[in-house]
Scaffold this motif. Structure first.
Motif, PDB file in Angstrom:
ATOM      1  N   PHE A  56      39.742  53.455  31.504  1.00  0.00           N
ATOM      2  CA  PHE A  56      39.538  51.985  31.439  1.00  0.00           C
ATOM      3  C   PHE A  56      40.766  51.440  32.332  1.00  0.00           C
ATOM      4  CE2 PHE A  56      40.510  48.157  29.576  1.00  0.00           C
ATOM      5  CZ  PHE A  56      39.245  47.513  29.090  1.00  0.00           C
ATOM      6  N   ASN A  57      42.038  51.918  32.114  1.00  0.00           N
ATOM      7  CA  ASN A  57      43.001  51.023  32.890  1.00  0.00           C
ATOM      8  C   ASN A  57      42.970  51.250  34.178  1.00  0.00           C
ATOM      9  OD1 ASN A  57      44.343  50.015  30.463  1.00  0.00           O
ATOM     10  ND2 ASN A  57      45.585  51.815  30.049  1.00  0.00           N
ATOM     11  N   GLU A  58      42.607  52.340  34.869  1.00  0.00           N
ATOM     12  CA  GLU A  58      42.470  52.478  36.141  1.00  0.00           C
ATOM     13  C   GLU A  58      41.293  51.519  36.505  1.00  0.00           C
ATOM     14  OE1 GLU A  58      41.859  56.215  39.580  1.00  0.00           O
ATOM     15  OE2 GLU A  58      41.852  56.704  37.295  1.00  0.00           O
ATOM     16  N   LEU A  59      40.366  51.731  35.978  1.00  0.00           N
ATOM     17  CA  LEU A  59      38.972  50.821  36.233  1.00  0.00           C
ATOM     18  C   LEU A  59      39.548  49.459  36.172  1.00  0.00           C
ATOM     19  CD1 LEU A  59      35.972  50.645  37.045  1.00  0.00           C
ATOM     20  CD2 LEU A  59      35.601  50.626  34.474  1.00  0.00           C
ATOM     21  N   GLN A  60      40.343  48.780  35.421  1.00  0.00           N
ATOM     22  CA  GLN A  60      40.700  47.638  35.380  1.00  0.00           C
ATOM     23  C   GLN A  60      41.650  47.144  36.653  1.00  0.00           C
ATOM     24  OE1 GLN A  60      43.017  46.429  31.938  1.00  0.00           O
ATOM     25  NE2 GLN A  60      42.815  44.182  32.370  1.00  0.00           N
ATOM     26  N   ARG A  61      42.536  48.146  37.216  1.00  0.00           N
ATOM     27  CA  ARG A  61      43.346  47.983  38.344  1.00  0.00           C
ATOM     28  C   ARG A  61      42.544  47.857  39.492  1.00  0.00           C
ATOM     29  NH1 ARG A  61      46.934  51.370  35.517  1.00  0.00           N
ATOM     30  NH2 ARG A  61      46.122  53.116  36.516  1.00  0.00           N
ATOM     31  N   HIS A 101      37.023  62.610  25.106  1.00  0.00           N
ATOM     32  CA  HIS A 101      37.688  63.754  25.321  1.00  0.00           C
ATOM     33  C   HIS A 101      38.867  63.835  24.003  1.00  0.00           C
ATOM     34  CE1 HIS A 101      36.212  64.673  29.229  1.00  0.00           C
ATOM     35  NE2 HIS A 101      36.437  63.725  29.598  1.00  0.00           N
ATOM     36  N   ALA A 102      37.984  64.190  22.826  1.00  0.00           N
ATOM     37  CA  ALA A 102      38.885  64.070  21.590  1.00  0.00           C
ATOM     38  C   ALA A 102      39.665  65.351  21.293  1.00  0.00           C
ATOM     39  CB  ALA A 102      37.776  63.999  20.575  1.00  0.00           C
ATOM     40  N   GLU A 103      39.432  66.094  22.275  1.00  0.00           N
ATOM     41  CA  GLU A 103      40.250  67.646  22.095  1.00  0.00           C
ATOM     42  C   GLU A 103      41.660  67.363  22.713  1.00  0.00           C
ATOM     43  OE1 GLU A 103      38.346  67.575  26.158  1.00  0.00           O
ATOM     44  OE2 GLU A 103      37.444  67.348  24.084  1.00  0.00           O
ATOM     45  N   GLN A 104      41.849  66.428  23.498  1.00  0.00           N
ATOM     46  CA  GLN A 104      43.094  66.077  24.174  1.00  0.00           C
ATOM     47  C   GLN A 104      44.028  65.053  23.152  1.00  0.00           C
ATOM     48  OE1 GLN A 104      42.342  64.495  28.003  1.00  0.00           O
ATOM     49  NE2 GLN A 104      41.763  66.435  28.850  1.00  0.00           N
ATOM     50  N   MET A 105      45.191  65.238  23.419  1.00  0.00           N
ATOM     51  CA  MET A 105      46.332  64.323  22.561  1.00  0.00           C
ATOM     52  C   MET A 105      46.956  63.640  23.528  1.00  0.00           C
ATOM     53  SD  MET A 105      45.227  63.922  19.573  1.00  0.00           S
ATOM     54  CE  MET A 105      46.594  63.244  18.477  1.00  0.00           C
ATOM     55  N   PRO A 106      47.184  62.247  23.748  1.00  0.00           N
ATOM     56  CA  PRO A 106      46.000  61.400  22.959  1.00  0.00           C
ATOM     57  C   PRO A 106      44.669  61.552  23.376  1.00  0.00           C
ATOM     58  CG  PRO A 106      47.282  60.229  24.642  1.00  0.00           C
ATOM     59  CD  PRO A 106      47.978  61.439  24.842  1.00  0.00           C
ATOM     60  N   VAL A 114      39.411  58.663  27.125  1.00  0.00           N
ATOM     61  CA  VAL A 114      38.172  58.130  27.241  1.00  0.00           C
ATOM     62  C   VAL A 114      37.950  57.875  28.692  1.00  0.00           C
ATOM     63  CG1 VAL A 114      36.619  56.182  26.647  1.00  0.00           C
ATOM     64  CG2 VAL A 114      38.289  56.853  25.201  1.00  0.00           C
ATOM     65  N   GLU A 115      36.901  58.418  29.331  1.00  0.00           N
ATOM     66  CA  GLU A 115      36.528  57.932  30.754  1.00  0.00           C
ATOM     67  C   GLU A 115      35.134  57.346  30.780  1.00  0.00           C
ATOM     68  OE1 GLU A 115      38.473  61.548  33.400  1.00  0.00           O
ATOM     69  OE2 GLU A 115      36.878  62.140  32.206  1.00  0.00           O
ATOM     70  N   TYR A 116      34.771  56.724  31.981  1.00  0.00           N
ATOM     71  CA  TYR A 116      33.690  56.043  32.025  1.00  0.00           C
ATOM     72  C   TYR A 116      33.085  56.800  33.318  1.00  0.00           C
ATOM     73  CZ  TYR A 116      34.973  52.897  28.560  1.00  0.00           C
ATOM     74  OH  TYR A 116      35.538  52.239  27.371  1.00  0.00           O
ATOM     75  N   ILE A 117      31.856  57.077  33.344  1.00  0.00           N
ATOM     76  CA  ILE A 117      31.121  57.528  34.597  1.00  0.00           C
ATOM     77  C   ILE A 117      29.864  56.757  34.718  1.00  0.00           C
ATOM     78  CG2 ILE A 117      32.060  59.947  34.386  1.00  0.00           C
ATOM     79  CD1 ILE A 117      29.406  60.804  33.073  1.00  0.00           C
ATOM     80  N   SER A 118      29.341  56.737  36.084  1.00  0.00           N
ATOM     81  CA  SER A 118      28.231  56.138  36.368  1.00  0.00           C
ATOM     82  C   SER A 118      26.978  57.141  36.158  1.00  0.00           C
ATOM     83  CB  SER A 118      28.143  55.675  37.990  1.00  0.00           C
ATOM     84  OG  SER A 118      28.323  56.757  38.778  1.00  0.00           O
TER      85      SER A 118
END
Length: 125
Positions: free
Chosen positions: A50-55, A83-88, A91-95
């Motif tokens: 999300f943050n990278e997409l916002q940039r 990716h709930a298995e990772q901490m934290p 969340v990724e977005y893909i086309s």
């Protein structure tokens, strides 16, 4: 430059109405200031947070980006991957493959925009 559209057969009021309705539907789904920019950014960058997409989509607020992503996801253009298995949790977005069907439309709009800008500059100067 000629501004006429050539159709294979005469345009009836019914066909014209159908075309207008289809264009209206398309603009409803991908119209606005941000949707195509988000789709293009996802096409060019693959999986993105999300943050990278916002940039990348300069000038968009977090709230607007969140709303646009939800809308694009509802229409099948974006997939949200958690990716709930990772901490934290990541969340990724893909086309989606469906969003890639817009490539010819985006390319045609890009070409038209380039020509339009050139025409405007030639008319002004």
């Amino acid at each position: 430059m000629e501004n006429t559209m050539v159709f294979e057969e005469p345009m009836t009021a019914e066909k014209c109405s159908g075309h207008l309705s289809s264009v209206e539907d398309a603009i409803y789904v991908i119209g606005g200031k941000w949707k195509l920019k988000i789709i293009i950014a996802l096409h060019e960058n693959g999986n993105i947070r999300f943050n990278e997409l916002q940039r990348i989509v300069a000038g968009i607020s977090a709230r607007v980006l969140s709303n646009e992503l939800k809308d694009l996801e509802l229409n099948g253009f974006v997939k949200r991957v958690v990716h709930a298995e990772q901490m934290p949790v990541v969340v990724e977005y893909i086309s989606t493959d469906y969003s890639r069907t817009l490539k010819p439309v985006i390319m045609a709009l890009s070409e038209w925009g380039r020509k339009h800008k050139k025409n405007i500059r030639e008319d002004l100067f």
